[in-house]
Design a protein around this motif. Structure first.
Motif, mmCIF file in Angstrom:
data_model
loop_
_atom_site.group_PDB
_atom_site.id
_atom_site.type_symbol
_atom_site.label_atom_id
_atom_site.label_comp_id
_atom_site.label_asym_id
_atom_site.label_seq_id
_atom_site.Cartn_x
_atom_site.Cartn_y
_atom_site.Cartn_z
ATOM 1 N N ILE A 51 -9.523 10.427 -14.235
ATOM 2 C CA ILE A 51 -9.934 9.066 -14.570
ATOM 3 C C ILE A 51 -9.099 8.557 -15.762
ATOM 4 O O ILE A 51 -9.075 9.193 -16.811
ATOM 5 N N PRO A 52 -8.398 7.427 -15.574
ATOM 6 C CA PRO A 52 -7.492 6.966 -16.651
ATOM 7 C C PRO A 52 -8.194 6.762 -17.988
ATOM 8 O O PRO A 52 -7.608 7.012 -19.047
ATOM 9 N N PHE A 53 -9.468 6.324 -17.940
ATOM 10 C CA PHE A 53 -10.209 6.025 -19.173
ATOM 11 C C PHE A 53 -10.370 7.266 -20.050
ATOM 12 O O PHE A 53 -10.578 7.159 -21.254
ATOM 13 N N PHE A 54 -10.294 8.450 -19.422
ATOM 14 C CA PHE A 54 -10.457 9.682 -20.198
ATOM 15 C C PHE A 54 -9.152 10.458 -20.333
ATOM 16 O O PHE A 54 -9.145 11.581 -20.820
ATOM 17 N N LYS B 147 -15.743 6.136 -15.034
ATOM 18 C CA LYS B 147 -15.463 6.293 -13.601
ATOM 19 C C LYS B 147 -15.462 4.939 -12.881
ATOM 20 O O LYS B 147 -14.616 4.682 -12.036
ATOM 21 N N PHE B 148 -16.415 4.070 -13.238
ATOM 22 C CA PHE B 148 -16.557 2.803 -12.509
ATOM 23 C C PHE B 148 -16.070 1.596 -13.299
ATOM 24 O O PHE B 148 -16.368 0.467 -12.970
ATOM 25 N N ARG B 149 -15.309 1.869 -14.333
ATOM 26 C CA ARG B 149 -14.863 0.827 -15.251
ATOM 27 C C ARG B 149 -14.164 -0.337 -14.543
ATOM 28 O O ARG B 149 -14.403 -1.510 -14.849
ATOM 29 N N ASP B 150 -13.299 0.003 -13.559
ATOM 30 C CA ASP B 150 -12.524 -1.035 -12.868
ATOM 31 C C ASP B 150 -13.418 -1.989 -12.091
ATOM 32 O O ASP B 150 -13.045 -3.121 -11.829
#
Lengths: 187, 154
Positions: A51-54, B147-150
């Motif tokens: 996951i790019p956010f992490f 995980k669901f940010r987008d």
């Protein structure tokens, strides 16, 4: 002296200490105060994922993890060595309302009939610990900060998005307290 | 690449040894002691606050904001440097709709748990071991957001 320390500290003492955390972190290492980011760093460090956010170098932000470990340690020290032997003093109106909603234990900082390992295996305990925690983690990250990052750091730096966030924290909290908690306590 | 909207970005160019982080541990410990001693970790204090039946938490947050604000203004006016010699830079917060949706969701959770993320750590330290479950759930909540940010509005 120790007697004074072991009593509950008044709001203005706590407020000054918490406010001073802001310049302390800036002066010690050019760090902006914020706690909920630590939850993101823990995800990045502990849960392998694409996951790019992490996907970032959380080690560069490890000061934040030292800070929260310190907070945990401070909680331990205060409870072990500086604790107040008396029961909590709770506002009469709040206590009456909670009693009517079914809360029994008013001695400690948290009601043990809602937050304890025994209570965890009831619907009520499960909702208060698991659902509550989820909303805190999910909500703070979506909002980009919590009470420390937005309400204290953000407002200190006169950031209007932080004022919006802080007002929304209060709206959510008031709605839940007045309309949700009485129902959740009845579970 | 760190997403600048949500992460702390004022990382230092200089690599420092691990023990330079111990100072943050000490500041964190003082912070944790204050949280317990002023009963900020108490679920009852949060209930009182949201029911407008006690001034305590408003006094704590209000005083903290005023002290923080004065401090930040002094640091900016004097162009103060950190003790490591770095110029202090505070990034502006950019507005996005997450501050509204996420803010309300966090507020709901704050009232239920009686704890924002800081007090969660202090509660665990103070011996409320069941809060470990709340904490793990908060970490999971953060992960689900990532995980669901987008798919979420910002």
């Amino acid at each position: 002296m120790l007697e004074w320390i072991s009593q509950p500290w008044p709001w203005y003492v706590a407020g000054v200490f918490i406010g001073l955390t802001v310049p302390a972190l800036l002066l010690l290492g050019n760090k902006t105060f914020g706690i909920s980011s630590s939850l993101r760093h823990i995800c990045a460090a502990c849960i392998p994922t694409k996951i790019p956010f992490f996907n970032y170098d959380w080690k560069k932000e490890s000061w934040n993890l030292y800070f929260v470990v310190g907070t945990l340690l401070g909680g331990f020290l205060a409870a072990q060595f500086l604790s107040n032997p008396e029961d909590m003093v709770i506002a009469d109106a709040t206590k009456a309302h909670l009693q009517a909603s079914g809360v029994i234990d008013f001695a400690g900082m948290l009601p043990s009939d809602v937050f304890s390992w025994d209570a965890l295996f009831s619907v009520r305990g499960l909702v208060f610990t698991v659902l509550g925690g989820f909303l805190v983690g999910f909500g703070t990250r979506w909002a980009g900060g919590c009470t420390s990052g937005h309400a204290i750091m953000g407002l200190s730096n006169l950031q209007w998005p932080s004022l919006v966030a802080t007002c929304c924290f209060m709206v959510g909290g008031i709605l839940m307290t007045w309309f949700g908690i009485p129902f959740l306590l009845s579970l | 690449m760190v997403d600048t909207g949500t992460a702390c970005v004022n990382e230092s160019a200089v690599v420092k040894p691990w023990y330079s982080n111990l100072k943050y541990l000490i500041v964190g410990a003082i912070f944790g002691i204050v949280f317990v001693k002023a009963e900020i970790i108490s679920w009852f204090r949060i209930q009182e606050m949201f029911r407008f039946e006690s001034f305590h938490m408003y006094g704590v947050i209000g005083t903290a904001v005023v002290v923080g604000m004065i401090s930040v203004q002094i640091i900016k006016a004097r162009r103060a440097k950190s003790i490591e010699g770095e110029e202090i830079v505070i990034h502006d917060k950019e507005f996005n709709k997450g501050q509204i949706y996420g803010g309300i969701i966090f507020g709901l959770g704050w009232a239920i748990t009686g704890a924002c993320p800081g007090p969660l750590f202090a509660q665990m330290g103070a011996g409320f071991t069941v809060v470990i479950v709340t904490f793990l759930s908060a970490v999971f909540g953060t992960w689900v957001y990532g995980k669901f940010r987008d798919k979420l509005p910002h």
